[in-house]
Design a protein around this motif. Structure first.
Motif, PDB file in Angstrom:
ATOM      1  N   UNK A   1      -2.431 -65.382 -87.147  1.00 25.19           N
ATOM      2  CA  UNK A   1      -3.235 -64.604 -86.207  1.00 25.19           C
ATOM      3  C   UNK A   1      -4.688 -65.078 -86.155  1.00 25.19           C
ATOM      4  N   UNK A   2      -5.212 -65.562 -87.287  1.00 27.90           N
ATOM      5  CA  UNK A   2      -6.602 -65.983 -87.315  1.00 27.90           C
ATOM      6  C   UNK A   2      -6.847 -67.239 -86.496  1.00 27.90           C
ATOM      7  N   UNK A   3      -5.766 -67.959 -86.101  1.00 26.10           N
ATOM      8  CA  UNK A   3      -5.901 -69.158 -85.289  1.00 26.10           C
ATOM      9  C   UNK A   3      -5.889 -68.843 -83.793  1.00 26.10           C
ATOM     10  N   UNK A   4      -5.638 -67.606 -83.442  1.00 26.02           N
ATOM     11  CA  UNK A   4      -5.530 -67.206 -82.042  1.00 26.02           C
ATOM     12  C   UNK A   4      -6.854 -66.662 -81.509  1.00 26.02           C
ATOM     13  N   UNK A   5      -7.195 -67.071 -80.295  1.00 27.71           N
ATOM     14  CA  UNK A   5      -8.394 -66.524 -79.652  1.00 27.71           C
ATOM     15  C   UNK A   5      -8.138 -65.061 -79.299  1.00 27.71           C
ATOM     16  N   UNK A   6      -9.013 -64.136 -79.674  1.00 30.12           N
ATOM     17  CA  UNK A   6      -8.786 -62.719 -79.381  1.00 30.12           C
ATOM     18  C   UNK A   6      -8.737 -62.403 -77.884  1.00 30.12           C
ATOM     19  N   UNK A   7      -9.328 -63.273 -77.076  1.00 28.73           N
ATOM     20  CA  UNK A   7      -9.368 -63.017 -75.630  1.00 28.73           C
ATOM     21  C   UNK A   7      -8.044 -63.379 -74.972  1.00 28.73           C
ATOM     22  N   UNK A   8      -7.505 -64.550 -75.300  1.00 26.48           N
ATOM     23  CA  UNK A   8      -6.294 -65.049 -74.641  1.00 26.48           C
ATOM     24  C   UNK A   8      -5.051 -64.942 -75.492  1.00 26.48           C
ATOM     25  N   UNK A   9      -5.213 -64.743 -76.811  1.00 25.77           N
ATOM     26  CA  UNK A   9      -4.120 -64.748 -77.775  1.00 25.77           C
ATOM     27  C   UNK A   9      -3.402 -66.091 -77.778  1.00 25.77           C
ATOM     28  N   UNK A  10      -4.129 -67.162 -77.492  1.00 28.42           N
ATOM     29  CA  UNK A  10      -3.621 -68.518 -77.587  1.00 28.42           C
ATOM     30  C   UNK A  10      -4.339 -69.238 -78.720  1.00 28.42           C
ATOM     31  N   UNK A  11      -3.681 -70.254 -79.302  1.00 29.54           N
ATOM     32  CA  UNK A  11      -4.285 -70.957 -80.413  1.00 29.54           C
ATOM     33  C   UNK A  11      -5.545 -71.688 -79.975  1.00 29.54           C
ATOM     34  N   UNK A  12      -6.591 -71.578 -80.789  1.00 32.30           N
ATOM     35  CA  UNK A  12      -7.877 -72.176 -80.455  1.00 32.30           C
ATOM     36  C   UNK A  12      -7.884 -73.665 -80.773  1.00 32.30           C
ATOM     37  N   UNK A  13      -8.629 -74.409 -79.989  1.00 31.95           N
ATOM     38  CA  UNK A  13      -8.838 -75.832 -80.213  1.00 31.95           C
ATOM     39  C   UNK A  13     -10.277 -76.090 -80.663  1.00 31.95           C
ATOM     40  N   UNK A  14     -11.213 -75.391 -80.045  1.00 32.63           N
ATOM     41  CA  UNK A  14     -12.635 -75.495 -80.405  1.00 32.63           C
ATOM     42  C   UNK A  14     -13.172 -74.101 -80.723  1.00 32.63           C
TER      43      UNK A  14
END
Length: 328
Positions: A10-23
């Motif tokens: 869960x900590x790898x997911x952007x809270x806005x989109x719930x998609x994995x972050x790259x930057x």
């Protein structure tokens, strides 16, 4: 860290989109991490935090280098299916109740976790929160730990359908006069929770200058560690410049030692179960650590079997008992 979890942490997911972050970047005002492009877009149209809904007085954000490194590692390893951590096992819960009676004679893996950090940063509260989920408001806050507290927990799933997993959580005192007695906790530590009070920057300094160097010097090889930033409910009320400084320093420390950061609030119960579960998984994904733990479990079980054979049950007849009585 070789990640074998097919689901994305869960900590790898952007809270806005719930998609994995790259930057990933940290919004200084609320302390949360977001995908850079999405927080940029959010800030163009909103004046409130996506997570707290509080009005933003500062829109500054900084790169989250430690999280980016962990995500990159996860991406590079996500196609590797672990031979030991199945999807069923990864659904485990951490329990305080005794192990299932049917597991009594199974080999037992003993994982030792240790809470490290200065006095009055919330180590004892965190240890109890694992039991309650959050600190019960009806309970008074504990005073500083004088001795060493040890708590025991169990996983409700068998590892490889064979091994019972027991968790020993060590809570040594954090006062300077007791620091010399904590060396044996370093030597037996499979997983270290390095605690820093987000309202006291000097507790992070103490981790950098004392606790982590001692852990590296006296600790076992291949130990796993996590930086735990406590009291996030109070951190959100701190001055913006202080928050920016603390976040920058904590990121530098975590990145330098390649460890994840988990922000918690014992008062609200934020990320308590997640913190312990992720550290346990990191330990069990380390081939060297888990193989040592399995060998110890097998040796201990063999020793118990030998002792049971050497010391047979003694059955004394009524006639034999009479020989040992003082009155006939």
């Amino acid at each position: 860290m070789a990640s074998a979890i097919t689901s994305i942490p869960d900590e790898y997911l952007c809270p806005i989109t719930r998609e994995m972050m790259i930057n990933p970047v940290i919004l200084i005002e609320d302390g949360y991490s977001y995908e850079e492009s999405f927080i940029q877009s959010w800030l163009q149209n909103h004046n409130r935090s996506p997570m707290t809904n509080n009005e933003l007085t500062n829109r500054t954000y900084v790169p989250n280098r430690a999280l980016k490194s962990l995500i990159n590692d996860f991406i590079s390893q996500k196609q590797i299916l672990s031979h030991s951590l199945t999807e069923e096992f990864l659904s485990f819960r951490i329990c305080t109740k005794p192990i299932i009676s049917d597991w009594k004679n199974r080999p037992k893996i003993r994982i030792r976790l240790t809470l490290l950090g200065s006095s009055a940063i919330g180590k004892t509260v965190l240890a109890q929160c694992l039991k309650y989920g959050r600190w019960p408001q009806t309970m008074t806050l504990p005073t500083s730990t004088i001795g060493s507290d040890i708590l025991f927990y169990y996983l409700d799933k068998l590892f490889r359908n064979e091994y019972v997993v027991a968790i020993q959580l060590n809570d040594p005192p954090g006062q300077e006069q007791f620091e010399s007695v904590t060396n044996h906790f370093f030597r037996e530590c499979h997983g270290a929770l390095l605690l820093a009070d987000t309202t006291r920057l000097e507790t992070l300094d103490r981790l950098e200058k004392f606790w982590y160097p001692k852990l590296e010097k006296f600790g076992m090889d291949h130990f796993q560690s996590v930086l735990v930033c406590t009291k996030m409910d109070l951190f959100e009320k701190e001055d913006i410049k202080y928050r920016e400084l603390f976040l920058q320093r904590s990121q530098q420390f975590a990145f330098a030692h390649q460890m994840p950061i988990v922000n918690i609030s014992a008062y609200r119960g934020d990320n308590i179960d997640y913190l312990f579960k992720q550290l346990i998984i990191r330990i069990m994904e380390n081939d060297i650590l888990i193989n040592d733990l399995i060998n110890q479990a097998i040796s201990s079980q063999k020793l118990n079997i030998i002792q049971q054979k050497v010391i047979p049950d003694i059955h004394i007849s009524e006639k034999q008992k009479s020989k040992f009585t003082c009155c006939n």
